[in-house]
Scaffold this motif. Structure first.
Motif, mmCIF file in Angstrom:
data_model
loop_
_atom_site.group_PDB
_atom_site.id
_atom_site.type_symbol
_atom_site.label_atom_id
_atom_site.label_comp_id
_atom_site.label_asym_id
_atom_site.label_seq_id
_atom_site.Cartn_x
_atom_site.Cartn_y
_atom_site.Cartn_z
ATOM 1 N N VAL A 70 197.457 64.861 1.704
ATOM 2 C CA VAL A 70 196.129 65.410 1.392
ATOM 3 C C VAL A 70 196.060 65.794 -0.082
ATOM 4 O O VAL A 70 195.081 65.480 -0.769
ATOM 5 C CB VAL A 70 195.805 66.618 2.301
ATOM 6 N N ALA A 71 197.108 66.461 -0.576
ATOM 7 C CA ALA A 71 197.126 66.868 -1.985
ATOM 8 C C ALA A 71 197.079 65.645 -2.895
ATOM 9 O O ALA A 71 196.374 65.641 -3.909
ATOM 10 C CB ALA A 71 198.377 67.701 -2.277
ATOM 11 N N GLY A 72 197.796 64.587 -2.524
ATOM 12 C CA GLY A 72 197.771 63.357 -3.313
ATOM 13 C C GLY A 72 196.393 62.730 -3.346
ATOM 14 O O GLY A 72 195.919 62.284 -4.398
ATOM 15 N N LYS A 73 195.728 62.703 -2.201
ATOM 16 C CA LYS A 73 194.382 62.126 -2.143
ATOM 17 C C LYS A 73 193.402 62.954 -2.955
ATOM 18 O O LYS A 73 192.553 62.408 -3.664
ATOM 19 C CB LYS A 73 193.918 62.005 -0.691
ATOM 20 N N LYS A 74 193.498 64.263 -2.851
ATOM 21 C CA LYS A 74 192.611 65.133 -3.633
ATOM 22 C C LYS A 74 192.861 64.946 -5.129
ATOM 23 O O LYS A 74 191.928 64.927 -5.923
ATOM 24 C CB LYS A 74 192.806 66.600 -3.243
ATOM 25 N N THR A 75 194.121 64.791 -5.502
ATOM 26 C CA THR A 75 194.463 64.564 -6.906
ATOM 27 C C THR A 75 193.859 63.256 -7.393
ATOM 28 O O THR A 75 193.295 63.195 -8.492
ATOM 29 C CB THR A 75 195.992 64.564 -7.092
ATOM 30 N N ASN A 76 193.942 62.213 -6.576
ATOM 31 C CA ASN A 76 193.351 60.925 -6.952
ATOM 32 C C ASN A 76 191.843 61.049 -7.134
ATOM 33 O O ASN A 76 191.275 60.469 -8.061
ATOM 34 C CB ASN A 76 193.672 59.863 -5.900
ATOM 35 N N GLU A 77 191.183 61.803 -6.248
ATOM 36 C CA GLU A 77 189.743 62.004 -6.377
ATOM 37 C C GLU A 77 189.415 62.748 -7.667
ATOM 38 O O GLU A 77 188.466 62.394 -8.370
ATOM 39 C CB GLU A 77 189.211 62.791 -5.178
ATOM 40 N N LEU A 78 190.202 63.772 -7.973
ATOM 41 C CA LEU A 78 189.974 64.546 -9.191
ATOM 42 C C LEU A 78 190.184 63.680 -10.427
ATOM 43 O O LEU A 78 189.395 63.735 -11.376
ATOM 44 C CB LEU A 78 190.901 65.763 -9.227
ATOM 45 N N LYS B 179 181.642 63.494 -4.554
ATOM 46 C CA LYS B 179 181.440 64.886 -4.160
ATOM 47 C C LYS B 179 180.801 64.993 -2.781
ATOM 48 O O LYS B 179 181.089 65.916 -2.034
ATOM 49 C CB LYS B 179 180.550 65.597 -5.184
ATOM 50 N N ALA B 180 179.922 64.049 -2.451
ATOM 51 C CA ALA B 180 179.171 64.110 -1.200
ATOM 52 C C ALA B 180 179.962 63.616 0.000
ATOM 53 O O ALA B 180 179.592 63.884 1.133
ATOM 54 C CB ALA B 180 177.884 63.301 -1.330
ATOM 55 N N THR B 181 181.033 62.887 -0.224
ATOM 56 C CA THR B 181 181.809 62.331 0.878
ATOM 57 C C THR B 181 182.690 63.417 1.479
ATOM 58 O O THR B 181 183.554 63.958 0.797
ATOM 59 C CB THR B 181 182.689 61.165 0.391
ATOM 60 N N PRO B 182 182.483 63.732 2.769
ATOM 61 C CA PRO B 182 183.351 64.745 3.403
ATOM 62 C C PRO B 182 184.745 64.168 3.670
ATOM 63 O O PRO B 182 184.892 62.967 3.894
ATOM 64 C CB PRO B 182 182.627 65.065 4.707
ATOM 65 N N HIS B 183 185.728 65.020 3.622
ATOM 66 C CA HIS B 183 187.107 64.620 3.876
ATOM 67 C C HIS B 183 187.693 65.518 4.952
ATOM 68 O O HIS B 183 187.356 66.689 5.058
ATOM 69 C CB HIS B 183 187.951 64.723 2.600
ATOM 70 N N CYS B 184 188.592 64.949 5.723
ATOM 71 C CA CYS B 184 189.270 65.693 6.779
ATOM 72 C C CYS B 184 190.176 66.751 6.147
ATOM 73 O O CYS B 184 190.986 66.421 5.278
ATOM 74 C CB CYS B 184 190.085 64.738 7.648
ATOM 75 N N PRO B 185 190.056 67.997 6.584
ATOM 76 C CA PRO B 185 190.929 69.035 6.030
ATOM 77 C C PRO B 185 192.376 68.892 6.496
ATOM 78 O O PRO B 185 193.278 69.452 5.885
ATOM 79 C CB PRO B 185 190.311 70.334 6.550
ATOM 80 N N GLN B 186 192.596 68.118 7.552
ATOM 81 C CA GLN B 186 193.945 67.933 8.093
ATOM 82 C C GLN B 186 194.682 66.794 7.388
ATOM 83 O O GLN B 186 195.781 66.974 6.887
ATOM 84 C CB GLN B 186 193.873 67.649 9.597
ATOM 85 N N CYS B 187 194.060 65.600 7.360
ATOM 86 C CA CYS B 187 194.770 64.427 6.832
ATOM 87 C C CYS B 187 194.200 63.917 5.511
ATOM 88 O O CYS B 187 194.797 63.071 4.867
ATOM 89 C CB CYS B 187 194.783 63.293 7.866
#
Length: 132
Positions: free
Chosen positions: A29-37, A104-112
């Motif tokens: 999840v942290a990796g995906k969030k980092t990629n989005e940022l 920003k508008a795309t929701p993401h799963c808080p788990q995965c």
């Protein structure tokens, strides 16, 4: 070894495996969030660069207008070409801004961390509830 010790060690082993899985998911999840940022930051920097290029083109147009005012020969094709460049840069800025808004508008799963469709109640990957 005593059965109670064996049971305790088995429970500790299971707990360690579950913890390792949870840590792995959190890292994903942290990796995906980092990629989005990173993606959003890249787009923002491109917008900044495009705006700087537009400022330069506007200065060139202003110089051409001033030269025409002072009686120097100025070809209208030069100004028209710069205006077309500016229009293209504004279109690219609009595209980049839309891309940022979409991220920003795309929701993401808080788990995965998987991107989910707007309005999904549960993640299609892991089944975790999606918060509103």
């Amino acid at each position: 070894m005593d059965q109670k010790v064996n049971d305790m060690l088995e429970r500790m082993k299971i707990a360690a495996q579950q913890t390792a899985q949870a840590v792995g998911k959190a890292a994903d999840v942290a990796g995906k969030k980092t990629n989005e940022l990173v993606s959003t930051t890249k787009a923002s920097l491109q917008i900044f660069d495009l705006n700087s290029e537009i400022d330069g083109l506007l200065k060139e147009i202003g110089r051409c207008v001033y030269m025409a005012h002072t009686g120097s020969e100025v070809h209208s094709e030069e100004i028209d070409a710069r205006i077309r460049q500016i229009d293209a840069k504004y279109q690219e800025i609009a595209r980049l801004k839309a891309e940022i808004e979409q991220q920003k508008a795309t929701p993401h799963c808080p788990q995965c961390g998987k991107a989910c469709a707007k309005g999904d109640a549960y993640c299609s990957a892991c089944g975790h509830p999606i918060g509103d």
